[in-house]
Design a protein around this motif. Structure first.
Motif, PDB file in Angstrom:
ATOM      1  N   SER A  60      34.631  48.983  38.253  1.00 50.30           N
ATOM      2  CA  SER A  60      35.875  48.299  38.609  1.00 50.30           C
ATOM      3  C   SER A  60      36.810  49.235  39.361  1.00 50.30           C
ATOM      4  O   SER A  60      36.623  50.450  39.368  1.00 50.30           O
ATOM      5  CB  SER A  60      36.577  47.774  37.352  1.00 50.30           C
ATOM      6  OG  SER A  60      37.015  48.845  36.543  1.00 50.30           O
ATOM      7  N   PHE A  61      37.813  48.626  39.979  1.00 50.31           N
ATOM      8  CA  PHE A  61      38.807  49.415  40.699  1.00 50.31           C
ATOM      9  C   PHE A  61      40.101  48.635  40.758  1.00 50.31           C
ATOM     10  O   PHE A  61      40.130  47.415  40.585  1.00 50.31           O
ATOM     11  CB  PHE A  61      38.315  49.790  42.101  1.00 50.31           C
ATOM     12  CG  PHE A  61      37.966  48.631  42.992  1.00 50.31           C
ATOM     13  CD1 PHE A  61      38.866  48.156  43.938  1.00 50.31           C
ATOM     14  CD2 PHE A  61      36.732  48.006  42.891  1.00 50.31           C
ATOM     15  CE1 PHE A  61      38.547  47.096  44.766  1.00 50.31           C
ATOM     16  CE2 PHE A  61      36.396  46.944  43.720  1.00 50.31           C
ATOM     17  CZ  PHE A  61      37.306  46.487  44.665  1.00 50.31           C
ATOM     18  N   GLU A  62      41.196  49.362  40.971  1.00 50.76           N
ATOM     19  CA  GLU A  62      42.516  48.757  41.071  1.00 50.76           C
ATOM     20  C   GLU A  62      42.998  48.816  42.510  1.00 50.76           C
ATOM     21  O   GLU A  62      42.815  49.831  43.202  1.00 50.76           O
ATOM     22  CB  GLU A  62      43.527  49.480  40.181  1.00 50.76           C
ATOM     23  CG  GLU A  62      43.274  49.298  38.715  1.00 50.76           C
ATOM     24  CD  GLU A  62      44.307  49.992  37.850  1.00 50.76           C
ATOM     25  OE1 GLU A  62      45.187  50.723  38.379  1.00 50.76           O
ATOM     26  OE2 GLU A  62      44.226  49.826  36.620  1.00 50.76           O
ATOM     27  N   VAL A  63      43.623  47.722  42.924  1.00 55.11           N
ATOM     28  CA  VAL A  63      44.198  47.619  44.254  1.00 55.11           C
ATOM     29  C   VAL A  63      45.712  47.460  44.092  1.00 55.11           C
ATOM     30  O   VAL A  63      46.168  46.528  43.431  1.00 55.11           O
ATOM     31  CB  VAL A  63      43.622  46.403  45.017  1.00 55.11           C
ATOM     32  CG1 VAL A  63      44.239  46.303  46.403  1.00 55.11           C
ATOM     33  CG2 VAL A  63      42.101  46.485  45.103  1.00 55.11           C
ATOM     34  N   ALA A  64      46.459  48.383  44.668  1.00 52.82           N
ATOM     35  CA  ALA A  64      47.924  48.317  44.640  1.00 52.82           C
ATOM     36  C   ALA A  64      48.396  47.714  45.958  1.00 52.82           C
ATOM     37  O   ALA A  64      47.903  48.090  47.026  1.00 52.82           O
ATOM     38  CB  ALA A  64      48.518  49.701  44.442  1.00 52.82           C
ATOM     39  N   GLN A  65      49.348  46.785  45.852  1.00 53.00           N
ATOM     40  CA  GLN A  65      49.837  46.123  47.061  1.00 53.00           C
ATOM     41  C   GLN A  65      51.342  45.961  46.999  1.00 53.00           C
ATOM     42  O   GLN A  65      51.936  45.937  45.917  1.00 53.00           O
ATOM     43  CB  GLN A  65      49.175  44.747  47.208  1.00 53.00           C
ATOM     44  CG  GLN A  65      47.667  44.855  47.399  1.00 53.00           C
ATOM     45  CD  GLN A  65      47.010  43.515  47.594  1.00 53.00           C
ATOM     46  OE1 GLN A  65      46.721  42.823  46.616  1.00 53.00           O
ATOM     47  NE2 GLN A  65      46.770  43.149  48.837  1.00 53.00           N
ATOM     48  N   GLN A  66      51.936  45.837  48.179  1.00 47.97           N
ATOM     49  CA  GLN A  66      53.353  45.522  48.243  1.00 47.97           C
ATOM     50  C   GLN A  66      53.646  44.712  49.494  1.00 47.97           C
ATOM     51  O   GLN A  66      52.920  44.779  50.475  1.00 47.97           O
ATOM     52  CB  GLN A  66      54.224  46.763  48.170  1.00 47.97           C
ATOM     53  CG  GLN A  66      54.036  47.779  49.242  1.00 47.97           C
ATOM     54  CD  GLN A  66      54.906  49.023  48.986  1.00 47.97           C
ATOM     55  OE1 GLN A  66      55.350  49.291  47.879  1.00 47.97           O
ATOM     56  NE2 GLN A  66      55.148  49.769  50.035  1.00 47.97           N
ATOM     57  N   VAL A  67      54.722  43.942  49.392  1.00 48.58           N
ATOM     58  CA  VAL A  67      55.238  43.181  50.524  1.00 48.58           C
ATOM     59  C   VAL A  67      56.518  43.870  50.960  1.00 48.58           C
ATOM     60  O   VAL A  67      57.400  44.146  50.133  1.00 48.58           O
ATOM     61  CB  VAL A  67      55.557  41.716  50.143  1.00 48.58           C
ATOM     62  CG1 VAL A  67      56.127  40.958  51.342  1.00 48.58           C
ATOM     63  CG2 VAL A  67      54.325  41.012  49.599  1.00 48.58           C
ATOM     64  N   VAL A  68      56.616  44.153  52.245  1.00 43.82           N
ATOM     65  CA  VAL A  68      57.806  44.778  52.809  1.00 43.82           C
ATOM     66  C   VAL A  68      58.404  43.807  53.824  1.00 43.82           C
ATOM     67  O   VAL A  68      57.690  43.275  54.695  1.00 43.82           O
ATOM     68  CB  VAL A  68      57.459  46.121  53.499  1.00 43.82           C
ATOM     69  CG1 VAL A  68      58.704  46.740  54.128  1.00 43.82           C
ATOM     70  CG2 VAL A  68      56.806  47.078  52.506  1.00 43.82           C
ATOM     71  N   GLN A  69      59.693  43.553  53.699  1.00 37.90           N
ATOM     72  CA  GLN A  69      60.403  42.718  54.671  1.00 37.90           C
ATOM     73  C   GLN A  69      61.705  43.426  55.040  1.00 37.90           C
ATOM     74  O   GLN A  69      62.442  43.859  54.151  1.00 37.90           O
ATOM     75  CB  GLN A  69      60.692  41.324  54.098  1.00 37.90           C
ATOM     76  CG  GLN A  69      61.255  40.362  55.133  1.00 37.90           C
ATOM     77  CD  GLN A  69      61.436  38.964  54.575  1.00 37.90           C
ATOM     78  OE1 GLN A  69      62.078  38.770  53.552  1.00 37.90           O
ATOM     79  NE2 GLN A  69      60.864  37.980  55.268  1.00 37.90           N
ATOM     80  N   ASP A  70      61.944  43.546  56.327  1.00 37.03           N
ATOM     81  CA  ASP A  70      63.140  44.240  56.823  1.00 37.03           C
ATOM     82  C   ASP A  70      63.272  45.634  56.202  1.00 37.03           C
ATOM     83  O   ASP A  70      64.339  46.026  55.724  1.00 37.03           O
ATOM     84  CB  ASP A  70      64.397  43.401  56.566  1.00 37.03           C
ATOM     85  CG  ASP A  70      64.357  42.072  57.305  1.00 37.03           C
ATOM     86  OD1 ASP A  70      63.794  42.028  58.429  1.00 37.03           O
ATOM     87  OD2 ASP A  70      64.856  41.071  56.752  1.00 37.03           O
TER      88      ASP A  70
END
Length: 131
Positions: A82-92
Protein backbone atom coordinates in the motif's frame (compact mmCIF):
# COMPACT_ATOMS: atom_id res chain seq x y z
CA UNK A 1 4.86 16.19 -7.44
CA UNK A 2 2.17 16.02 -10.07
CA UNK A 3 0.08 19.10 -10.86
CA UNK A 4 -3.22 19.45 -12.67
CA UNK A 5 -4.98 22.73 -13.33
CA UNK A 6 -8.77 22.65 -13.51
CA UNK A 7 -11.40 25.28 -14.13
CA UNK A 8 -14.36 24.78 -11.78
CA UNK A 9 -17.57 24.25 -13.70
CA UNK A 10 -20.84 26.03 -12.89
CA UNK A 11 -22.48 22.65 -12.21
CA UNK A 12 -19.97 22.06 -9.39
CA UNK A 13 -21.32 24.94 -7.30
CA UNK A 14 -23.77 24.63 -4.43
CA UNK A 15 -26.67 26.85 -3.44
CA UNK A 16 -24.27 29.25 -1.71
CA UNK A 17 -22.13 29.74 -4.83
CA UNK A 18 -19.17 27.74 -3.54
CA UNK A 19 -17.75 24.58 -5.04
CA UNK A 20 -19.73 21.71 -3.53
CA UNK A 21 -17.79 19.60 -1.03
CA UNK A 22 -18.59 16.40 -2.98
CA UNK A 23 -16.52 17.70 -5.92
CA UNK A 24 -13.13 17.68 -4.20
CA UNK A 25 -12.78 13.86 -4.04
CA UNK A 26 -13.55 13.76 -7.79
CA UNK A 27 -10.85 16.34 -8.47
CA UNK A 28 -8.43 14.37 -6.29
CA UNK A 29 -9.16 11.19 -8.22
CA UNK A 30 -8.36 12.99 -11.48
CA UNK A 31 -5.16 14.26 -9.86
CA UNK A 32 -4.14 10.67 -9.08
CA UNK A 33 -4.19 9.66 -12.77
CA UNK A 34 -0.38 9.96 -13.20
CA UNK A 35 0.00 7.58 -10.25
CA UNK A 36 -2.47 5.15 -11.83
CA UNK A 37 -0.28 5.29 -14.95
CA UNK A 38 2.76 4.17 -12.95
CA UNK A 39 0.90 0.90 -12.32
CA UNK A 40 -1.12 0.60 -15.55
CA UNK A 41 0.46 2.85 -18.22
CA UNK A 42 -2.43 2.32 -20.66
CA UNK A 43 -5.10 2.73 -17.94
CA UNK A 44 -6.60 -0.50 -19.29
CA UNK A 45 -9.26 -1.57 -16.79
CA UNK A 46 -8.69 -5.23 -17.68
CA UNK A 47 -5.15 -4.87 -16.30
CA UNK A 48 -6.13 -2.67 -13.31
CA UNK A 49 -4.29 -3.54 -10.12
CA UNK A 50 -5.18 -0.83 -7.61
CA UNK A 51 -7.91 -0.31 -5.07
CA UNK A 52 -8.76 2.73 -3.01
CA UNK A 53 -8.77 1.75 0.67
CA UNK A 54 -9.39 5.14 2.28
CA UNK A 55 -9.79 8.81 1.50
CA UNK A 56 -10.00 11.84 3.74
CA UNK A 57 -10.54 15.48 2.88
CA UNK A 58 -9.94 18.56 5.00
CA UNK A 59 -11.78 21.64 3.79
CA UNK A 60 -9.48 24.53 4.64
CA UNK A 61 -11.26 27.46 2.95
CA UNK A 62 -14.12 28.15 0.59
CA UNK A 63 -13.54 27.32 -3.08
CA UNK A 64 -15.13 29.56 -5.67
CA UNK A 65 -16.47 29.24 -9.18
CA UNK A 66 -14.72 31.44 -11.74
CA UNK A 67 -11.15 30.97 -10.57
CA UNK A 68 -8.93 28.05 -11.66
CA UNK A 69 -7.65 25.53 -9.14
CA UNK A 70 -4.40 23.60 -9.02
CA UNK A 71 -4.50 20.01 -7.80
CA UNK A 72 -1.12 18.99 -6.37
CA UNK A 73 -0.48 15.29 -5.85
CA UNK A 74 2.47 13.49 -4.33
CA UNK A 75 3.23 10.17 -2.71
CA UNK A 76 3.77 10.57 1.02
CA UNK A 77 4.42 6.99 2.12
CA UNK A 78 5.22 3.68 0.45
CA UNK A 79 4.60 0.37 2.21
CA UNK A 80 4.89 -3.22 1.02
CA UNK A 81 1.59 -3.32 -0.88
CA UNK A 82 0.00 0.00 0.00
CA UNK A 83 0.92 3.64 -0.29
CA UNK A 84 -0.40 7.05 0.70
CA UNK A 85 -1.13 9.87 -1.70
CA UNK A 86 -1.15 13.42 -0.31
CA UNK A 87 -3.10 16.01 -2.27
CA UNK A 88 -4.14 19.61 -2.03
CA UNK A 89 -6.26 22.10 -3.92
CA UNK A 90 -4.77 25.55 -4.39
CA UNK A 91 -6.86 28.51 -5.54
CA UNK A 92 -5.50 32.05 -5.85
CA UNK A 93 -2.19 30.90 -4.26
CA UNK A 94 -4.00 29.61 -1.16
CA UNK A 95 -4.46 25.99 -0.05
CA UNK A 96 -8.23 25.51 0.14
CA UNK A 97 -8.45 21.73 0.63
CA UNK A 98 -6.13 18.88 1.56
CA UNK A 99 -6.58 15.17 1.25
CA UNK A 100 -5.02 11.81 1.81
CA UNK A 101 -5.73 8.60 -0.08
CA UNK A 102 -4.55 5.12 0.80
CA UNK A 103 -4.12 2.96 -2.29
CA UNK A 104 -3.40 -0.78 -2.38
CA UNK A 105 -1.67 -2.74 -5.11
CA UNK A 106 -4.20 -5.53 -5.55
CA UNK A 107 -4.29 -8.97 -7.14
CA UNK A 108 -7.87 -9.28 -8.36
CA UNK A 109 -7.45 -12.91 -9.40
CA UNK A 110 -6.56 -13.97 -5.85
CA UNK A 111 -8.51 -11.15 -4.15
CA UNK A 112 -5.68 -9.97 -1.95
CA UNK A 113 -3.07 -7.25 -1.62
CA UNK A 114 0.11 -7.81 -3.60
CA UNK A 115 3.62 -6.41 -3.08
CA UNK A 116 4.41 -3.33 -5.16
CA UNK A 117 6.86 -4.43 -7.88
CA UNK A 118 10.39 -3.05 -7.58
CA UNK A 119 10.27 -1.16 -10.91
CA UNK A 120 7.06 0.62 -9.92
CA UNK A 121 8.38 1.31 -6.41
CA UNK A 122 11.44 2.97 -8.00
CA UNK A 123 9.22 5.23 -10.11
CA UNK A 124 7.05 6.04 -7.10
CA UNK A 125 10.10 7.06 -5.06
CA UNK A 126 10.78 9.82 -7.61
CA UNK A 127 7.48 11.42 -6.47
CA UNK A 128 7.88 10.77 -2.75
CA UNK A 129 7.48 13.89 -0.63
CA UNK A 130 7.53 13.38 3.10
CA UNK A 131 5.43 15.70 5.20
Amino acid sequence: MFELQLTPRFMETDALGHINNTVIPVWFEEGRTPIFELFVPTLDLKRWNLILAKISVDFVAQIYYGSPVLIQTSISKIGNSSFEVAQQVVQDDKVVAQGLAVMVHFDYEHQRAAPIPTDIRTKMTEHLQLA
